[in-house]
Design a protein around this motif. Structure first.
Motif, PDB file in Angstrom:
ATOM      1  N   PHE A   1       0.829  -1.175  -0.018  1.00  0.00           N
ATOM      2  CA  PHE A   1      -0.028   0.032   0.112  1.00  0.00           C
ATOM      3  C   PHE A   1       0.837   1.451  -0.149  1.00  0.00           C
ATOM      4  O   PHE A   1       0.520   2.149  -0.656  1.00  0.00           O
ATOM      5  N   LYS A   2       1.896   1.312   0.653  1.00  0.00           N
ATOM      6  CA  LYS A   2       2.908   2.539   0.846  1.00  0.00           C
ATOM      7  C   LYS A   2       3.311   2.846  -0.575  1.00  0.00           C
ATOM      8  O   LYS A   2       3.397   3.969  -0.931  1.00  0.00           O
ATOM      9  N   PHE A   3       3.779   1.907  -1.324  1.00  0.00           N
ATOM     10  CA  PHE A   3       4.403   1.988  -2.480  1.00  0.00           C
ATOM     11  C   PHE A   3       3.338   2.484  -3.642  1.00  0.00           C
ATOM     12  O   PHE A   3       3.613   3.332  -4.475  1.00  0.00           O
ATOM     13  N   LYS A   4       2.005   2.019  -3.618  1.00  0.00           N
ATOM     14  CA  LYS A   4       0.862   2.192  -4.485  1.00  0.00           C
ATOM     15  C   LYS A   4       0.581   3.609  -4.077  1.00  0.00           C
ATOM     16  O   LYS A   4       0.254   4.229  -4.952  1.00  0.00           O
ATOM     17  N   ASN A   5       0.590   4.020  -2.739  1.00  0.00           N
ATOM     18  CA  ASN A   5       0.264   5.432  -2.366  1.00  0.00           C
ATOM     19  C   ASN A   5       1.135   6.339  -3.060  1.00  0.00           C
ATOM     20  O   ASN A   5       0.703   7.652  -3.455  1.00  0.00           O
ATOM     21  N   ARG A   6       2.326   6.112  -2.859  1.00  0.00           N
ATOM     22  CA  ARG A   6       3.323   6.927  -3.562  1.00  0.00           C
ATOM     23  C   ARG A   6       3.105   7.174  -4.902  1.00  0.00           C
ATOM     24  O   ARG A   6       3.207   8.491  -5.597  1.00  0.00           O
ATOM     25  N   LEU A   7       2.945   6.095  -5.666  1.00  0.00           N
ATOM     26  CA  LEU A   7       2.511   6.253  -7.069  1.00  0.00           C
ATOM     27  C   LEU A   7       1.310   6.970  -7.298  1.00  0.00           C
ATOM     28  O   LEU A   7       1.419   7.852  -8.325  1.00  0.00           O
ATOM     29  N   TYR A   8       0.128   6.991  -6.470  1.00  0.00           N
ATOM     30  CA  TYR A   8      -1.009   7.474  -6.791  1.00  0.00           C
ATOM     31  C   TYR A   8      -0.842   9.046  -6.353  1.00  0.00           C
ATOM     32  O   TYR A   8      -1.331  10.029  -7.039  1.00  0.00           O
ATOM     33  N   GLN A   9       0.269   9.464  -5.403  1.00  0.00           N
ATOM     34  CA  GLN A   9       0.543  10.785  -5.462  1.00  0.00           C
ATOM     35  C   GLN A   9       1.144  11.312  -6.303  1.00  0.00           C
ATOM     36  O   GLN A   9       0.959  12.533  -6.684  1.00  0.00           O
ATOM     37  N   ILE A  10       2.071  10.702  -7.188  1.00  0.00           N
ATOM     38  CA  ILE A  10       2.656  11.050  -8.602  1.00  0.00           C
ATOM     39  C   ILE A  10       1.406  11.222  -9.408  1.00  0.00           C
ATOM     40  O   ILE A  10       1.878  12.132 -10.259  1.00  0.00           O
ATOM     41  N   TYR A  11       0.682  10.446  -9.400  1.00  0.00           N
ATOM     42  CA  TYR A  11      -0.683  10.522 -10.463  1.00  0.00           C
ATOM     43  C   TYR A  11      -1.363  11.657 -10.296  1.00  0.00           C
ATOM     44  O   TYR A  11      -1.992  11.997 -11.056  1.00  0.00           O
ATOM     45  N   GLY A  12      -1.295  12.347  -8.865  1.00  0.00           N
ATOM     46  CA  GLY A  12      -2.058  13.650  -8.855  1.00  0.00           C
ATOM     47  C   GLY A  12      -2.951  13.282  -7.676  1.00  0.00           C
ATOM     48  O   GLY A  12      -3.962  14.313  -7.250  1.00  0.00           O
ATOM     49  N   LEU A  13      -3.288  12.220  -6.822  1.00  0.00           N
ATOM     50  CA  LEU A  13      -4.196  12.211  -5.954  1.00  0.00           C
ATOM     51  C   LEU A  13      -3.399  12.606  -4.660  1.00  0.00           C
ATOM     52  O   LEU A  13      -2.386  12.920  -4.208  1.00  0.00           O
ATOM     53  N   GLN A  14      -4.535  13.633  -3.755  1.00  0.00           N
ATOM     54  CA  GLN A  14      -4.069  14.223  -2.668  1.00  0.00           C
ATOM     55  C   GLN A  14      -4.386  13.093  -1.284  1.00  0.00           C
ATOM     56  O   GLN A  14      -5.549  12.809  -1.066  1.00  0.00           O
ATOM     57  N   LEU A  15      -3.601  12.524  -0.871  1.00  0.00           N
ATOM     58  CA  LEU A  15      -3.775  11.428   0.134  1.00  0.00           C
ATOM     59  C   LEU A  15      -3.125  11.898   1.458  1.00  0.00           C
ATOM     60  O   LEU A  15      -2.011  12.478   1.479  1.00  0.00           O
ATOM     61  N   LYS A  16      -4.066  11.434   2.424  1.00  0.00           N
ATOM     62  CA  LYS A  16      -3.486  11.533   4.055  1.00  0.00           C
ATOM     63  C   LYS A  16      -2.807  10.241   4.509  1.00  0.00           C
ATOM     64  O   LYS A  16      -2.338   9.761   3.697  1.00  0.00           O
TER      65      LYS A  16
END
Length: 119
Positions: A22-37
């Motif tokens: 999940f941490k790796f995927k979340n980092r990819l999603y942040q690069i994608y443009g999602l704003q994650l807490k």
């Protein structure tokens, strides 16, 4: 160029285990443009489409086969669970758990339609 980067990120996420890394995927999603807490778990088969902003609050779980289509903003509050096979409409503000096989939209998000199991 941004579309190409997002496409590559989507391909990488597709081959990752559904409920791990999940941490790796979340980092990819942040690069994608999602704003994650903090403490967010997004399954690999979840899809994010569109040009709007998507922000996801802390302690949120997004299940398999969830589709978020954003031409404006989508906001998901804290401590929210989004069950499998959910469609979230553009402009939705999700502040409570979403049951599976549903389409939600609005401010605050409400169930618009119950989907058939095979959708």
């Amino acid at each position: 160029m941004r579309s190409l980067i997002n496409y590559i990120i989507t391909l990488i996420i597709k081959v990752l285990p559904e409920t791990r890394l999940f941490k790796f995927k979340n980092r990819l999603y942040q690069i994608y443009g999602l704003q994650l807490k903090e403490n967010i778990k997004i399954c690999s088969s979840a899809r994010f489409l569109g040009v709007g902003n998507i922000s996801i609050g802390s302690d949120t779980w997004i299940g398999p086969e969830v589709l978020m289509v954003s031409t404006s903003n989508i906001s998901i509050g804290e401590n929210v669970d989004i069950a499998p096979r959910v469609y979230i409409a553009a402009g939705a503000v999700v502040n409570k758990d979403v049951p599976e096989n549903t389409m939600v939209g609005g401010v605050p998000a409400k169930v618009i339609k119950i989907l058939k199991d095979n959708v």
